[in-house]
Scaffold this motif. Structure first.
Motif, PDB file in Angstrom:
ATOM      1  N   VAL A   1      50.039  36.366  42.447  1.00  0.00           N
ATOM      2  CA  VAL A   1      50.920  37.525  42.311  1.00  0.00           C
ATOM      3  C   VAL A   1      50.278  38.712  42.990  1.00  0.00           C
ATOM      4  O   VAL A   1      49.095  38.979  42.793  1.00  0.00           O
ATOM      5  CB  VAL A   1      51.143  37.902  40.830  1.00  0.00           C
ATOM      6  CG1 VAL A   1      52.185  39.010  40.723  1.00  0.00           C
ATOM      7  CG2 VAL A   1      51.551  36.707  40.018  1.00  0.00           C
ATOM      8  N   ARG A   2      51.022  39.374  43.812  1.00  0.00           N
ATOM      9  CA  ARG A   2      50.525  40.594  44.429  1.00  0.00           C
ATOM     10  C   ARG A   2      51.498  41.712  44.132  1.00  0.00           C
ATOM     11  O   ARG A   2      52.699  41.552  44.311  1.00  0.00           O
ATOM     12  CB  ARG A   2      50.463  40.451  45.950  1.00  0.00           C
ATOM     13  CG  ARG A   2      49.225  39.779  46.444  1.00  0.00           C
ATOM     14  CD  ARG A   2      49.406  39.338  47.865  1.00  0.00           C
ATOM     15  NE  ARG A   2      48.324  38.462  48.228  1.00  0.00           N
ATOM     16  CZ  ARG A   2      47.184  38.890  48.763  1.00  0.00           C
ATOM     17  NH1 ARG A   2      47.013  40.167  49.043  1.00  0.00           N
ATOM     18  NH2 ARG A   2      46.230  38.047  49.034  1.00  0.00           N
ATOM     19  N   GLY A   3      50.939  42.814  43.681  1.00  0.00           N
ATOM     20  CA  GLY A   3      51.781  43.987  43.498  1.00  0.00           C
ATOM     21  C   GLY A   3      51.767  44.733  44.807  1.00  0.00           C
ATOM     22  O   GLY A   3      50.719  45.118  45.268  1.00  0.00           O
TER      23      GLY A   3
ATOM     24  N   ALA B   1      50.357  49.093  46.673  1.00  0.00           N
ATOM     25  CA  ALA B   1      51.328  48.734  45.662  1.00  0.00           C
ATOM     26  C   ALA B   1      52.170  49.955  45.378  1.00  0.00           C
ATOM     27  O   ALA B   1      51.663  51.004  45.057  1.00  0.00           O
ATOM     28  CB  ALA B   1      50.625  48.327  44.383  1.00  0.00           C
TER      29      ALA B   1
END
Ligand SMILES: [Zn+2]
Ligand SMILES: [Zn+2]
Lengths: 350, 163
Positions: free
Chosen positions: A202-204, A212
């Motif tokens: 998961v990458r914000g 982000a």
């Protein structure tokens, strides 16, 4: 195809026409491929990189329809930045050197980076949640190229890549989600935990490697070896409906919340756009994010998701400067950005 | 990518906005991430980008080995790979097979491909063998300064590549 014309609108995959567009912005599948006969890009000299580029460009002409190829070696930095902001090239490619480039078709649904970390990075983008569609398009493209280019492949390790984290299928499938309500309720952390337990990454973020902001999350497979492409697609695709459901519930709860009502937040966002004479990229993206949410839940009848998704790209610095017709310093950009938002969203200055 | 707190692969990536212009990227493995999320503490290590990085506190079989052989095709050593996170050429998967299998097990939990296979696998295999032979010969010719032979080999490689 002309890059100046490109900045005026977004790629077809960013038109919010796909399934679950109120939450899923886009789906992307990437394949890493290398030519058997050459060292990987980081170890190839410029002569070899030039040969790779020539070889690939030659074969690309035989693809139907042939994509346009843009060499990056002598391209102005601003144009390279535009390609990066449109998700057509990576940050490393924008700032790198030597023979390298990107090919893409009108609509930018299919693109192909040459001499990125791997010799070839095929990329297919789709609107909304459409992993199956993206996979079938990229599988076909890969088959077409495979018949023309000798790929580095081993029966034991699959498609050989510069970084062993990509070896095997060489495939990275990802889904970009807009999760402002889960972030608001802080339930996003539970989502993080649940996903990484099943080896999903998961990458914000908004934009790869970018900061982000805007409550955008990209979920992708971590494992590329030992599982087939359809299995990887299925595992990733299997968790998305649940996240969509959580986000929808959180959105409804936020709408019903009387302590920190969503409607107040939306109104404050509109006020910010009306009153601020300058806006940083992060501030603009934050505002757009709230308006995207407002549109998705029916609280902004005059706005459309596609228009907002296009603005997420256009408020970034290279697009902004291209749209304004020339280089701007940071203060000028902030002014131009605030104006652009008011104009495009039809909000009068207060 | 490595976890910022231990040598395991990072599966969780958080970008924290500390301030208007200050952003911190965190990359952690499951265990460290759970600890992080549980007590909300900050990771103070500088961010790492994209690839497994060398870690002196974590001796692997490869790192502990005194002399590492270099790839006959591209010249890279396993130690060099450890320091950049990128291999030198496709043949490194043969050269460093043993070390890589251990690493792949750690990263993917698997060591064998079970996905798509090129439609024309035989052709790819022949190509692969033939090209690696020609490349090797070419390197030899260049080091002997036999440029006539090198030019001939280069032509052969070109012809094969464009097939
Ligand atoms: Zn860890
Ligand atoms: Zn090598």
């Amino acid at each position: 195809m002309n890059l100046d014309a490109l900045v005026k609108s977004s790629g077809e995959w960013l038109k919010a026409t796909g399934p679950e567009s109120t939450i899923v912005v886009s789906t992307r599948v990437r394949l890493a491929r290398n030519l058997a006969a050459y060292p990987f890009t980081s170890r190839a000299n410029n002569f070899q990189k030039g040969e790779i580029e020539g070889l690939v460009c030659d074969k690309l002409q035989q693809i139907v329809p042939p994509p346009d190829y843009f060499p990056l070696a002598n391209m102005p930095a601003l144009d390279r930045q535009v390609l990066f902001e449109r998700h057509l090239i990576s940050r490393d490619m924008a700032s790198g050197d030597g023979p390298r480039g990107v090919a893409f078709n009108t609509g930018e649904a299919i693109s192909l980076m040459v001499n990125e970390e791997d010799h070839l990075r095929l990329q297919v983008m789709r609107s909304g949640l459409d992993l199956q569609g993206a996979w079938s398009v990229i599988d076909d493209l890969d088959n077409q190229l495979e018949g023309k280019l000798p790929y580095a492949f081993s029966e034991e390790f699959g498609y050989l890549t510069a970084c062993p984290t990509n070896v095997g299928t060489g495939m990275r499938a990802s889904v970009m989600l807009h999760l402002p309500a889960l972030e608001h309720t802080r339930h996003i952390e539970q989502v993080y935990r649940a996903l990484q337990k099943i080896s999903l990454e998961v990458r914000g973020l908004y934009g790869e490697g970018s900061r982000a902001s805007g409550h955008f999350y990209q979920i992708s497979n971590q494992v590329t070896l030992g599982k087939s492409e359809p299995t990887i697609i299925k595992e990733l695709g299997g968790v998305i409906p649940e996240i969509i459901r959580y986000e929808n519930e959180a959105r409804q709860a936020w709408l019903a919340d009387t302590q920190q009502p969503l409607k107040d937040r939306i109104q404050r966002t509109r006020d910010t756009i009306a009153t601020e004479s300058q806006m940083t990229c992060e501030e603009a993206i934050e505002c757009l994010s709230i308006l995207r949410l407002a549109t998705a839940v029916g609280e902004a009848p005059t706005l459309e998701l596609a228009q907002l998704d296009e603005l997420f790209i256009q408020v970034q610095q290279a697009h902004l400067q291209k749209l304004m017709g020339g280089p701007l310093d940071s203060e000028e950009r902030n002014t131009a950005r605030a104006q652009l938002l008011r104009q495009k969203l039809n909000i009068a200055a207060a | 990518m490595r976890c910022q707190r231990c040598p395991k692969p990072a599966t969780l990536h958080i970008t924290e906005i500390l301030d208007e212009d200050k952003v911190e990227e965190l990359h952690m493995c499951e265990d460290c991430a759970q600890r992080f999320l549980a007590d909300g503490q900050k990771v103070k290590k500088p961010k790492s980008k994209g690839h497994p990085e060398p870690d002196s506190d974590f001796p692997t079989e490869a790192g502990a080995r005194e002399k590492s052989p270099s790839c006959p095709h591209c010249g890279i050593t396993f130690a060099e790979y450890r320091s950049t996170g990128r291999l030198g050429c496709p043949l490194d998967y043969d050269t460093f097979r043993e070390d890589l299998v251990a690493l792949l097990e750690n990263v993917h939990g698997e060591t064998r491909h079970s996905g798509k296979v090129p439609v024309n696998l035989d052709r790819h295999r022949r190509h692969h063998d033939e090209l690696s032979r020609l490349r090797k010969d070419l390197q030899g010719a260049i080091s002997r300064e036999d440029y006539e032979e090198a030019a001939k080999l280069r032509d052969q490689i070109k012809t094969l590549e464009s097939k």
